[in-house]
Scaffold this motif. Structure first.
Motif, PDB file in Angstrom:
ATOM      1  N   TYR A   8      16.620  13.644  31.829  1.00 56.75           N
ATOM      2  CA  TYR A   8      17.526  12.702  31.184  1.00 56.75           C
ATOM      3  C   TYR A   8      17.869  11.632  32.219  1.00 56.75           C
ATOM      4  O   TYR A   8      18.143  11.950  33.372  1.00 56.75           O
ATOM      5  N   GLY A   9      17.849  10.365  31.795  1.00 58.56           N
ATOM      6  CA  GLY A   9      18.131   9.278  32.731  1.00 58.56           C
ATOM      7  C   GLY A   9      16.882   8.517  33.135  1.00 58.56           C
ATOM      8  O   GLY A   9      16.957   7.374  33.582  1.00 58.56           O
ATOM      9  N   ASP A  10      15.715   9.144  32.967  1.00 61.77           N
ATOM     10  CA  ASP A  10      14.464   8.462  33.317  1.00 61.77           C
ATOM     11  C   ASP A  10      14.149   7.424  32.229  1.00 61.77           C
ATOM     12  O   ASP A  10      14.111   7.767  31.047  1.00 61.77           O
ATOM     13  N   PRO A  11      13.930   6.165  32.637  1.00 61.58           N
ATOM     14  CA  PRO A  11      13.691   5.112  31.630  1.00 61.58           C
ATOM     15  C   PRO A  11      12.494   5.399  30.714  1.00 61.58           C
ATOM     16  O   PRO A  11      12.466   4.915  29.582  1.00 61.58           O
ATOM     17  N   VAL A  12      11.514   6.176  31.186  1.00 67.10           N
ATOM     18  CA  VAL A  12      10.329   6.443  30.360  1.00 67.10           C
ATOM     19  C   VAL A  12      10.715   7.179  29.069  1.00 67.10           C
ATOM     20  O   VAL A  12      10.051   7.054  28.041  1.00 67.10           O
ATOM     21  N   LEU A  13      11.830   7.911  29.119  1.00 67.46           N
ATOM     22  CA  LEU A  13      12.278   8.665  27.931  1.00 67.46           C
ATOM     23  C   LEU A  13      12.922   7.756  26.881  1.00 67.46           C
ATOM     24  O   LEU A  13      13.171   8.190  25.757  1.00 67.46           O
ATOM     25  N   LYS A  14      13.219   6.515  27.263  1.00 64.35           N
ATOM     26  CA  LYS A  14      13.848   5.583  26.319  1.00 64.35           C
ATOM     27  C   LYS A  14      12.844   4.571  25.759  1.00 64.35           C
ATOM     28  O   LYS A  14      13.186   3.724  24.947  1.00 64.35           O
ATOM     29  N   ALA A  47       6.380  16.358  24.933  1.00 62.65           N
ATOM     30  CA  ALA A  47       5.849  15.035  24.600  1.00 62.65           C
ATOM     31  C   ALA A  47       5.446  14.316  25.887  1.00 62.65           C
ATOM     32  O   ALA A  47       6.074  14.499  26.934  1.00 62.65           O
ATOM     33  N   ALA A  48       4.397  13.487  25.796  1.00 63.50           N
ATOM     34  CA  ALA A  48       3.856  12.820  26.985  1.00 63.50           C
ATOM     35  C   ALA A  48       4.909  12.030  27.777  1.00 63.50           C
ATOM     36  O   ALA A  48       4.879  12.055  29.013  1.00 63.50           O
ATOM     37  N   PRO A  49       5.853  11.338  27.118  1.00 68.12           N
ATOM     38  CA  PRO A  49       6.863  10.633  27.927  1.00 68.12           C
ATOM     39  C   PRO A  49       7.620  11.571  28.876  1.00 68.12           C
ATOM     40  O   PRO A  49       8.073  11.150  29.944  1.00 68.12           O
ATOM     41  N   GLN A  50       7.732  12.835  28.488  1.00 66.21           N
ATOM     42  CA  GLN A  50       8.464  13.790  29.335  1.00 66.21           C
ATOM     43  C   GLN A  50       7.746  14.097  30.638  1.00 66.21           C
ATOM     44  O   GLN A  50       8.353  14.637  31.570  1.00 66.21           O
ATOM     45  N   ILE A  51       6.454  13.772  30.704  1.00 66.76           N
ATOM     46  CA  ILE A  51       5.769  13.926  31.992  1.00 66.76           C
ATOM     47  C   ILE A  51       5.397  12.539  32.533  1.00 66.76           C
ATOM     48  O   ILE A  51       4.520  12.403  33.381  1.00 66.76           O
ATOM     49  N   GLY A  52       6.081  11.527  32.009  1.00 63.63           N
ATOM     50  CA  GLY A  52       5.980  10.187  32.588  1.00 63.63           C
ATOM     51  C   GLY A  52       4.934   9.279  31.990  1.00 63.63           C
ATOM     52  O   GLY A  52       4.680   8.197  32.514  1.00 63.63           O
ATOM     53  N   GLN A  53       4.294   9.706  30.890  1.00 62.12           N
ATOM     54  CA  GLN A  53       3.268   8.852  30.282  1.00 62.12           C
ATOM     55  C   GLN A  53       3.750   8.359  28.922  1.00 62.12           C
ATOM     56  O   GLN A  53       3.972   9.159  28.016  1.00 62.12           O
ATOM     57  N   SER A  54       3.869   7.047  28.804  1.00 63.84           N
ATOM     58  CA  SER A  54       4.415   6.480  27.575  1.00 63.84           C
ATOM     59  C   SER A  54       3.315   6.282  26.534  1.00 63.84           C
ATOM     60  O   SER A  54       2.975   5.170  26.153  1.00 63.84           O
ATOM     61  N   GLY A 104      17.431  22.238  21.997  1.00 59.03           N
ATOM     62  CA  GLY A 104      17.458  22.012  23.434  1.00 59.03           C
ATOM     63  C   GLY A 104      16.287  21.123  23.773  1.00 59.03           C
ATOM     64  O   GLY A 104      15.502  20.766  22.892  1.00 59.03           O
ATOM     65  N   CYS A 105      16.153  20.739  25.036  1.00 58.85           N
ATOM     66  CA  CYS A 105      15.055  19.858  25.428  1.00 58.85           C
ATOM     67  C   CYS A 105      14.756  20.112  26.896  1.00 58.85           C
ATOM     68  O   CYS A 105      15.686  20.221  27.702  1.00 58.85           O
ATOM     69  N   LEU A 106      13.480  20.195  27.252  1.00 54.72           N
ATOM     70  CA  LEU A 106      13.114  20.484  28.648  1.00 54.72           C
ATOM     71  C   LEU A 106      13.594  19.381  29.597  1.00 54.72           C
ATOM     72  O   LEU A 106      13.764  19.622  30.784  1.00 54.72           O
ATOM     73  N   SER A 107      13.837  18.178  29.074  1.00 59.90           N
ATOM     74  CA  SER A 107      14.333  17.080  29.908  1.00 59.90           C
ATOM     75  C   SER A 107      15.849  17.127  30.085  1.00 59.90           C
ATOM     76  O   SER A 107      16.407  16.361  30.871  1.00 59.90           O
ATOM     77  N   ASP A 150      10.420  12.212  17.941  1.00 62.46           N
ATOM     78  CA  ASP A 150      11.511  11.371  18.440  1.00 62.46           C
ATOM     79  C   ASP A 150      11.233  10.885  19.870  1.00 62.46           C
ATOM     80  O   ASP A 150      11.518   9.732  20.211  1.00 62.46           O
ATOM     81  N   HIS A 151      10.692  11.779  20.711  1.00 68.97           N
ATOM     82  CA  HIS A 151      10.409  11.405  22.107  1.00 68.97           C
ATOM     83  C   HIS A 151       9.469  10.200  22.166  1.00 68.97           C
ATOM     84  O   HIS A 151       9.563   9.386  23.086  1.00 68.97           O
ATOM     85  N   LEU A 152       8.559  10.080  21.202  1.00 66.41           N
ATOM     86  CA  LEU A 152       7.597   8.969  21.200  1.00 66.41           C
ATOM     87  C   LEU A 152       8.297   7.644  20.882  1.00 66.41           C
ATOM     88  O   LEU A 152       7.799   6.576  21.215  1.00 66.41           O
ATOM     89  N   ASP A 153       9.444   7.742  20.217  1.00 63.53           N
ATOM     90  CA  ASP A 153      10.206   6.544  19.860  1.00 63.53           C
ATOM     91  C   ASP A 153      11.385   6.325  20.817  1.00 63.53           C
ATOM     92  O   ASP A 153      12.288   5.535  20.526  1.00 63.53           O
ATOM     93  N   GLY A 154      11.386   7.044  21.925  1.00 67.51           N
ATOM     94  CA  GLY A 154      12.451   6.863  22.915  1.00 67.51           C
ATOM     95  C   GLY A 154      13.782   7.460  22.501  1.00 67.51           C
ATOM     96  O   GLY A 154      14.844   7.011  22.944  1.00 67.51           O
ATOM     97  N   VAL A 155      13.733   8.474  21.639  1.00 67.69           N
ATOM     98  CA  VAL A 155      14.966   9.088  21.132  1.00 67.69           C
ATOM     99  C   VAL A 155      15.070  10.531  21.620  1.00 67.69           C
ATOM    100  O   VAL A 155      14.092  11.286  21.576  1.00 67.69           O
ATOM    101  N   LEU A 156      16.259  10.906  22.099  1.00 66.22           N
ATOM    102  CA  LEU A 156      16.514  12.282  22.549  1.00 66.22           C
ATOM    103  C   LEU A 156      17.461  12.956  21.565  1.00 66.22           C
ATOM    104  O   LEU A 156      18.199  12.275  20.843  1.00 66.22           O
TER     105      LEU A 156
END
Ligand code: NI
Length: 193
Positions: A8-14, A47-54, A104-107, A150-156
């Protein structure tokens, strides 16, 4: 290879993730690494954004819920085959009366909150061979897909909470972003301001 999970806080997740094309470089290895990373963290989706790939890619595996410790089928036995790769996925329909489930969420380790989502979805996606599908899911399977999509759309999942609830979690979320959390898997933290 186990990849660090972005906090949480990493811009890639948004960010809004981008579609990918067949022949995307390193895709096969990336999918294998994502499964390894998800299993290590005891997750049911990643989701890929969670490992830094948008990019519009997520994986799920809820098959462990289909059997109890003795290998007997549970009431979720239909989840036995629910191990899948979703590429370029778009939910095209959601319907029914929204129901609560503690997500819950791994991030966002150590926070679980009730989120309301509609019980039935239709999703268009491609599998790891870029074969196209339009499929219906409901119940827990739909829930996992909605969360990952949701992660693909930048939503947590915390974005679905009431402003009041989010305010109450603010300090905890800031701590997580700074690595002040007890987590057993590899993470990469990005402090929120
Ligand atoms: Ni998540």
């Amino acid at each position: 290879m186990i990849l660090p999970i972005r906090s949480y806080g990493d811009p890639v997740l948004k960010k809004m993730a981008e579609d990918i094309e067949p022949g995307h470089p390193g895709l096969k290895q990336l999918i294998a690494d994502m499964f390894e990373t998800m299993y290590e963290a005891n997750g049911v989706g990643l989701a890929a954004p969670q490992i830094g790939q948008s990019i519009r890619l997520f994986i799920v595996d809820a098959s462990p819920f289909a059997e109890d410790e003795d290998g007997k089928p549970t009431e979720d036995a239909h989840l036995k085959d629910f191990k899948k790769v979703f590429i370029n996925a778009y939910i095209v329909e959601e319907e029914g009366e929204a129901w609560p489930f503690e997500e819950g969420c791994l991030s966002i380790p150590s926070i679980r909150e009730e989120v309301y989502r509609e019980p039935k979805i239709v999703i268009q996606y491609q599998d790891e061979n870029f074969k196209e599908y339009e499929e219906e899911f409901d119940g827990f399977a739909a829930r996992v897909i909605q969360h990952e999509h949701d992660h693909l759309d930048g939503v947590l999942f915390v974005d679905h909470l009431t402003p009041m609830r989010r305010r109450l979690l603010k300090g905890k979320l800031r701590d997580i972003s700074r690595g002040k959390t007890d987590v057993k898997y590899k993470m990469r933290f990005t402090p929120v301001k």
